[in-house]
Structures are given as C-alpha cells and as structure tokens.
Design an enzyme around this catalytic site. Structure first.
Site, PDB file in Angstrom:
ATOM      1  N   HIS A 169       0.664  -1.213  -0.208  1.00 53.93           N
ATOM      2  CA  HIS A 169      -0.115   0.151   0.048  1.00 53.93           C
ATOM      3  C   HIS A 169       0.840   1.330   0.001  1.00 53.93           C
ATOM      4  O   HIS A 169       2.034   1.309   0.503  1.00 53.93           O
ATOM      5  CB  HIS A 169      -0.822  -0.108   1.173  1.00 53.93           C
ATOM      6  CG  HIS A 169      -1.891  -0.844   1.224  1.00 53.93           C
ATOM      7  ND1 HIS A 169      -2.282  -1.804   2.110  1.00 53.93           N
ATOM      8  CD2 HIS A 169      -3.031  -1.265   0.257  1.00 53.93           C
ATOM      9  CE1 HIS A 169      -3.322  -2.507   2.189  1.00 53.93           C
ATOM     10  NE2 HIS A 169      -3.727  -2.130   1.045  1.00 53.93           N
ATOM     11  N   CYS A 256      -3.252   0.602   9.987  1.00 50.91           N
ATOM     12  CA  CYS A 256      -4.197  -0.361   9.231  1.00 50.91           C
ATOM     13  C   CYS A 256      -5.125  -0.908  10.171  1.00 50.91           C
ATOM     14  O   CYS A 256      -6.404  -1.407   9.777  1.00 50.91           O
ATOM     15  CB  CYS A 256      -3.508  -1.426   8.571  1.00 50.91           C
ATOM     16  SG  CYS A 256      -2.442  -2.124   9.423  1.00 50.91           S
TER      17      CYS A 256
HETATM   18  C1  CIR Z   1      -3.554  -7.339   3.266  1.00 49.96           C
HETATM   19  O1  CIR Z   1      -2.928  -8.267   2.683  1.00 49.96           O
HETATM   20  O2  CIR Z   1      -4.693  -6.905   3.083  1.00 49.96           O
HETATM   21  C2  CIR Z   1      -3.659  -7.663   4.938  1.00 49.96           C
HETATM   22  N1  CIR Z   1      -2.707  -8.710   5.355  1.00 49.96           N
HETATM   23  C3  CIR Z   1      -2.685  -6.388   5.342  1.00 49.96           C
HETATM   24  C4  CIR Z   1      -3.387  -5.191   5.146  1.00 49.96           C
HETATM   25  C5  CIR Z   1      -2.731  -3.909   5.805  1.00 49.96           C
HETATM   26  N2  CIR Z   1      -3.383  -2.595   5.657  1.00 49.96           N
HETATM   27  C6  CIR Z   1      -2.874  -1.582   5.833  1.00 49.96           C
HETATM   28  O3  CIR Z   1      -1.811  -1.342   5.792  1.00 49.96           O
HETATM   29  N3  CIR Z   1      -3.642  -0.635   5.605  1.00 49.96           N
END
Ligand code: CIR
Length: 263
Positions: A169, A256
């Site tokens: 991201h 997140c």
């Molecule tokens: C994913 O790959 O969607 C999750 N394992 C990690 C998401 C992390 N989200 C973020 O940094 N906003």
C-alpha cells in the site's frame, strides 16, 4: 462543513478484534504465520495506547470469515463530514465493506459509496492540503477517480500518485508526522510525491517501520525499528513504541488497525 482540527487530531476510533482466522491473513512473503494470541496481545496494547492518546475506541466483534478484517482501515475512509465505503482490491477482503457499513451508517449521517473500481484505505494518505491516493495492486485508476468524486462531495481534493512497485500500500511506505513533515522510505521519496514536505527518511533495513501513526501528540512506531524511533525522538516527537512483530507477518503496520476521525 470542514473540521478545524489538524489531520492527526482525533477523538473517535473504530477497531475490530482479530478473529482466530487471522493466522491465515494475506502476506506477500511467507515469514511464518502469526499466532492468534500474539496478534490479540498486540491489538489489545494498540487499543490501550490509542485511549491513552485521547480517543474513544469502539471495538467491533471479530469476523471469522474474513482473516484480514482486523485491518479496518482498508474497507472505508472516515472524516469529520462523513464516511466513504471503499472496495478492497482483493477478492478475500471485498465482503469486509458490507460488514462495516452498518456500523458507519450508525456513526455518520453521510455515508458515500465508490461508483466503481477498487480502493484499499491503506493507499490513502490524509494531508493538510489534499488526500493522496496511491495506485497499487489493490487500488485502480477507476477506483481513484471514483474516490476523487466522493471526496469532492466532502469539500476535499484527491490527488493520485503511484505506490512503488512491490509495495503493498502507499502508506506501507509513509506516514504523516505533522502538518509539514512525513516519515517516508527513500524509494517513495524518490518519486517526488513529498517534494514540498520535510522528510524523515527511514534508515536502510527499517522500511517496514514507515507506517507509523500519529494520534494527537503521540507518534506510534513499531518497536522493532530503533533507528526510526531515535530519529523521531531527536526531532522532538513524543514517540510510543508498539509491538508489531506478529501483525508484521501479515504485512500490516500501525495505521491499518483503526479508522480515526474527529467528531
Ligand atoms: C492484506 O494484505 O490486506 C493484509 N494482510 C494487510 C493489510 C494492511 N493494511 C494496511 O496497511 N492498511
């Protein structure tokens, strides 16, 4: 319509407890699975730290069918003016939007929806001037365009940049430290996106710590990033290190795990 608060001043937060299925969360490189108890401990400490920083935290129940649903930042955006329901750009997470929508409809009078495309909230950085949307493997140009239309309805301007290749991201590689300063990896800074900002560049080997989180007067940083911590302390920030070694195994940092806004 707009709030007079700075973009890192919050009084309200939503988080979601990890499910037992979090051990199967998505990851780009397998460094072994996190344990449920380890993720839960990190999450509990995160909630306590947010409360100490001055916010009220609404804790949602876990969703076993969505291993990555602890990462509530990805299916929605929240602002003083209202919320925007996003569409995460990977099949296993698409249903998280419908799961969080009723909660947001209870908390916000205005809840907008993307007209098309895909956007993960992890690709969206709020700054004092605008909202940066990073195109990535999860966020498409169509989604970014639809998001810009929604942001306009809230009187906010969205701008589009590229997330560096092979970075999950946009915010994996950066965070806002104050009105004029960002913490960023060298590879993201090289794109020019932060040319008008003061920059704290993550030391080599600590790129995974770039996703710090400023909440009111506190900057939360992963405990495993001593170089970043000492740079921020010497710049005068109030730094609180948090454990992220378990959620780090499923590609997550500190922003997140929450949706944050000032009411
Ligand atoms: C994913 O790959 O969607 C999750 N394992 C990690 C998401 C992390 N989200 C973020 O940094 N906003």
């Amino acid at each position: 319509m707009s709030s007079n608060h700075k973009v890192y001043e919050f009084d309200s937060v939503i988080v979601r407890k990890p499910s037992q299925s979090v051990t199967g969360g998505l990851r780009a490189v397998d460094q072994g699975s996190p344990t449920y108890s380890g993720v839960k401990a990190e999450h509990d400490a995160y909630i306590a730290a947010l409360e100490t920083a001055g916010v009220t935290v609404q804790v949602l129940e876990p969703l076993e069918e969505f291993p990555d649903s602890i990462f509530v930042e990805d299916p929605a955006l929240v602002f003083h003016q209202g919320a925007i329901l996003l569409r995460p750009g990977i099949d296993s997470r698409e249903g998280e939007t419908a799961a969080i929508a009723p909660v947001l409809r209870e908390r916000f009078e205005t809840v907008l929806e993307l007209a098309g495309g895909y956007v993960d909230g992890g690709d969206v950085l709020y700054t004092p001037d605008n909202i940066i949307i990073g195109l990535s493997a999860r966020t498409t140009q169509e989604g970014a365009d639809a998001l810009i239309d929604c942001l306009e309805k809230f009187g906010r301007k969205g701008v589009v940049f590229n997330t560096p290749p092979n970075v999950l991201h946009f915010k994996t590689d950066c965070s806002l430290l104050d009105d004029e300063t960002v913490l960023t990896t060298a590879r993201l800074a090289a794109s020019g996106v932060f040319d008008s900002y003061k920059k704290v560049i993550t030391p080599g080997g600590e790129e995974a710590g770039a996703n710090a989180l400023r909440v009111n007067d506190t900057v939360f940083v992963g405990r495993d990033f001593p170089g970043i911590i000492s740079m921020l302390v010497s710049e005068g920030y109030k730094v609180v290190p948090l454990e992220t070694s378990q959620i780090g195994k499923i590609d997550a940092g500190l922003s997140c795990m929450s949706l944050r806004w000032h009411s």
